[in-house]
Design a protein around this motif. Structure first.
Motif, PDB file in Angstrom:
ATOM      1  N   LEU A  67      41.147  39.191  37.022  1.00  0.00           N
ATOM      2  CA  LEU A  67      39.752  38.935  36.671  1.00  0.00           C
ATOM      3  C   LEU A  67      39.295  40.016  35.706  1.00  0.00           C
ATOM      4  N   ALA A  68      38.657  39.610  34.613  1.00  0.00           N
ATOM      5  CA  ALA A  68      38.129  40.543  33.611  1.00  0.00           C
ATOM      6  C   ALA A  68      39.207  41.483  33.059  1.00  0.00           C
ATOM      7  N   GLY A  69      40.446  40.998  32.978  1.00  0.00           N
ATOM      8  CA  GLY A  69      41.518  41.791  32.394  1.00  0.00           C
ATOM      9  C   GLY A  69      42.226  42.712  33.365  1.00  0.00           C
ATOM     10  N   LEU A  70      41.773  42.788  34.615  1.00  0.00           N
ATOM     11  CA  LEU A  70      42.392  43.633  35.635  1.00  0.00           C
ATOM     12  C   LEU A  70      43.140  42.764  36.635  1.00  0.00           C
TER      13      LEU A  70
ATOM     14  N   GLU B 275      32.095  40.635  26.817  1.00  0.00           N
ATOM     15  CA  GLU B 275      31.326  39.444  26.486  1.00  0.00           C
ATOM     16  C   GLU B 275      31.301  38.467  27.658  1.00  0.00           C
ATOM     17  N   GLY B 276      30.112  37.980  27.975  1.00  0.00           N
ATOM     18  CA  GLY B 276      29.959  37.024  29.053  1.00  0.00           C
ATOM     19  C   GLY B 276      29.643  37.652  30.396  1.00  0.00           C
ATOM     20  N   LEU B 277      29.774  38.978  30.480  1.00  0.00           N
ATOM     21  CA  LEU B 277      29.509  39.661  31.744  1.00  0.00           C
ATOM     22  C   LEU B 277      28.333  40.620  31.600  1.00  0.00           C
ATOM     23  N   ARG B 278      27.452  40.589  32.597  1.00  0.00           N
ATOM     24  CA  ARG B 278      26.351  41.548  32.642  1.00  0.00           C
ATOM     25  C   ARG B 278      26.840  42.905  33.136  1.00  0.00           C
ATOM     26  N   SER B 279      27.769  42.873  34.079  1.00  0.00           N
ATOM     27  CA  SER B 279      28.373  44.092  34.610  1.00  0.00           C
ATOM     28  C   SER B 279      29.622  43.698  35.386  1.00  0.00           C
ATOM     29  N   ALA B 280      30.457  44.687  35.701  1.00  0.00           N
ATOM     30  CA  ALA B 280      31.674  44.428  36.462  1.00  0.00           C
ATOM     31  C   ALA B 280      32.188  45.747  37.014  1.00  0.00           C
ATOM     32  N   TYR B 281      32.921  45.672  38.110  1.00  0.00           N
ATOM     33  CA  TYR B 281      33.523  46.884  38.653  1.00  0.00           C
ATOM     34  C   TYR B 281      34.792  46.559  39.416  1.00  0.00           C
ATOM     35  N   ALA B 282      35.578  47.586  39.685  1.00  0.00           N
ATOM     36  CA  ALA B 282      36.799  47.448  40.480  1.00  0.00           C
ATOM     37  C   ALA B 282      36.821  48.546  41.532  1.00  0.00           C
ATOM     38  N   ASP B 283      37.315  48.195  42.710  1.00  0.00           N
ATOM     39  CA  ASP B 283      37.556  49.175  43.773  1.00  0.00           C
ATOM     40  C   ASP B 283      39.049  49.455  43.832  1.00  0.00           C
TER      41      ASP B 283
ATOM     42  N   GLY C 197      42.205  51.997  45.913  1.00  0.00           N
ATOM     43  CA  GLY C 197      42.492  52.781  47.104  1.00  0.00           C
ATOM     44  C   GLY C 197      42.637  54.265  46.832  1.00  0.00           C
ATOM     45  N   THR C 198      42.411  55.060  47.878  1.00  0.00           N
ATOM     46  CA  THR C 198      42.591  56.512  47.786  1.00  0.00           C
ATOM     47  C   THR C 198      43.494  57.023  48.902  1.00  0.00           C
ATOM     48  N   CYS C 199      44.053  56.113  49.693  1.00  0.00           N
ATOM     49  CA  CYS C 199      44.836  56.517  50.865  1.00  0.00           C
ATOM     50  C   CYS C 199      46.202  55.829  50.857  1.00  0.00           C
ATOM     51  N   GLN C 200      46.330  54.712  51.547  1.00  0.00           N
ATOM     52  CA  GLN C 200      47.609  53.998  51.607  1.00  0.00           C
ATOM     53  C   GLN C 200      48.009  53.432  50.250  1.00  0.00           C
ATOM     54  N   ASN C 201      47.030  52.912  49.512  1.00  0.00           N
ATOM     55  CA  ASN C 201      47.294  52.292  48.206  1.00  0.00           C
ATOM     56  C   ASN C 201      46.600  53.095  47.110  1.00  0.00           C
ATOM     57  N   LYS C 202      46.942  54.342  47.015  1.00  0.00           N
ATOM     58  CA  LYS C 202      46.250  55.255  46.102  1.00  0.00           C
ATOM     59  C   LYS C 202      46.338  54.769  44.652  1.00  0.00           C
ATOM     60  N   GLY C 203      45.159  54.572  44.075  1.00  0.00           N
ATOM     61  CA  GLY C 203      45.075  54.168  42.679  1.00  0.00           C
ATOM     62  C   GLY C 203      45.258  52.684  42.433  1.00  0.00           C
ATOM     63  N   ARG C 204      45.610  51.912  43.455  1.00  0.00           N
ATOM     64  CA  ARG C 204      45.845  50.483  43.262  1.00  0.00           C
ATOM     65  C   ARG C 204      44.549  49.692  43.467  1.00  0.00           C
ATOM     66  N   ILE C 205      44.324  48.729  42.601  1.00  0.00           N
ATOM     67  CA  ILE C 205      43.094  47.940  42.627  1.00  0.00           C
ATOM     68  C   ILE C 205      43.116  46.970  43.810  1.00  0.00           C
ATOM     69  N   VAL C 206      42.092  47.036  44.648  1.00  0.00           N
ATOM     70  CA  VAL C 206      42.022  46.174  45.834  1.00  0.00           C
ATOM     71  C   VAL C 206      40.913  45.125  45.728  1.00  0.00           C
ATOM     72  N   ARG C 207      39.958  45.339  44.809  1.00  0.00           N
ATOM     73  CA  ARG C 207      38.853  44.375  44.666  1.00  0.00           C
ATOM     74  C   ARG C 207      38.322  44.431  43.236  1.00  0.00           C
ATOM     75  N   ILE C 208      37.952  43.258  42.716  1.00  0.00           N
ATOM     76  CA  ILE C 208      37.340  43.174  41.384  1.00  0.00           C
ATOM     77  C   ILE C 208      36.113  42.269  41.497  1.00  0.00           C
ATOM     78  N   LYS C 209      34.999  42.706  40.943  1.00  0.00           N
ATOM     79  CA  LYS C 209      33.777  41.883  40.966  1.00  0.00           C
ATOM     80  C   LYS C 209      33.158  41.853  39.585  1.00  0.00           C
ATOM     81  N   VAL C 210      32.694  40.672  39.188  1.00  0.00           N
ATOM     82  CA  VAL C 210      31.991  40.530  37.913  1.00  0.00           C
ATOM     83  C   VAL C 210      30.646  39.855  38.148  1.00  0.00           C
ATOM     84  N   ASN C 211      29.654  40.258  37.367  1.00  0.00           N
ATOM     85  CA  ASN C 211      28.330  39.633  37.360  1.00  0.00           C
ATOM     86  C   ASN C 211      28.135  39.002  35.982  1.00  0.00           C
TER      87      ASN C 211
END
Length: 201
Positions: free
Chosen positions: A27-30, A66-74, A76-90
Motif C-alpha cells: 500500500l502506498a509503495g510500502l 498524489e491522491g492521499l491526504r496523509s499516510a503512515y507506517a508502523d 516493530g522495535t522488538c521481535q520484528n525490529k524495523g519491519r513494517i507491520v501496518r500501513i494506513k492511508v487517508n
C-alpha cells in the motif's frame, strides 16, 4: 461430496476463493514485512514517534503522495525490529461516493468483507477483511467517517496490518517488561483512589 460443498460455498460467497488465495501486502509503495530502512525515499524519517496505543511500535509518516491526504507506517522495535507491520492511508477524496467506489473494487480483488463496524447514523462506515497469507493473517479495514468525533479519521481511510507480526511485537514487549525492564508508565499514588485516578475531575 467435498467438491459439491466447495462449489456451494463458491456460489454463496463469490469472493471467497480469491480472498483465500491472495492478500493485500502493499500500500502506498510500502510492503508489509519490508524493512523500513529500504523506503527512505518514501518516508519522512524525522516524523518517527512511538505508537499511541502500542509504544513498542514506531510510527513514521509518508511523504506527500498524489491522491492521499496523509499516510503512515508502523514498524516493530522488538521481535520484528524495523519491519513494517501496518500501513494506513487517508485519501484526499473523503466523499461517500469514493468510499463506495473503493469498497466495490476491494470486493472484486479480495472478496466479501467479514465484519461490519459502522454506526446506525451512517456517519461511520467500516468494513473489515481478514485474509490468509501463508501462516499470517492480513487485516484490512476500509473506513468512512463524516462526524465530529476526534477518535476517528475524517473522510476515507484504508489500513492493512500483519496480525502475526503485531502479535509477536506484543509478546516480545510483554516479555521484556516481565523480565525486569523499568516501567515507563505513571503509577497511581497510594493515597489516590482508583476512580479518582481514572476519571476526570
Amino acid at each position: 461430496m467435498r467438491r459439491w460443498i466447495f462449489f456451494a460455498l463458491l456460489m454463496a460467497f463469490p469472493g471467497w476463493a480469491l480472498a483465500a488465495g491472495s492478500a493485500p501486502m502493499e500500500l502506498a509503495g510500502l510492503r508489509l514485512g519490508g524493512d523500513i530502512s529500504q523506503y527512505a525515499q518514501l518516508i519522512d524519517a524525522d516524523s518517527a514517534s512511538k505508537g499511541f496505543f502500542r509504544p513498542h511500535l514506531e510510527m513514521v509518516s509518508l511523504k506527500d503522495r498524489e491522491g492521499l491526504r496523509s499516510a503512515y507506517a508502523d514498524y516493530g522495535t522488538c521481535q520484528n525490529k524495523g519491519r513494517i507491520v501496518r500501513i494506513k492511508v487517508n485519501y484526499t477524496d473523503g466523499s461517500l461516493t469514493f468510499f463506495e467506489k473503493l469498497l466495490s473494487e476491494l470486493k472484486k480483488r479480495y472478496g466479501q468483507p467479514e465484519d461490519w463496524r459502522g454506526n446506525p447514523f451512517g456517519t461511520l462506515r467500516a468494513w473489515k477483511w481478514s485474509i490468509a497469507s501463508g501462516a499470517d493473517r492480513i487485516s484490512m479495514v476500509l473506513m468512512y467517517y463524516a462526524g465530529d468525533d476526534g477518535e476517528y479519521t475524517e473522510g476515507n481511510s484504508l489500513r492493512i496490518t500483519s496480525r502475526n507480526m503485531v502479535d509477536e511485537e506484543d509478546r516480545c514487549y510483554a516479555a521484556r517488561k516481565n523480565g525486569g525492564e523499568p516501567a515507563t508508565e505513571l503509577r497511581k499514588p497510594a493515597d489516590v483512589s482508583e476512580l479518582d485516578w481514572l476519571l476526570p475531575k
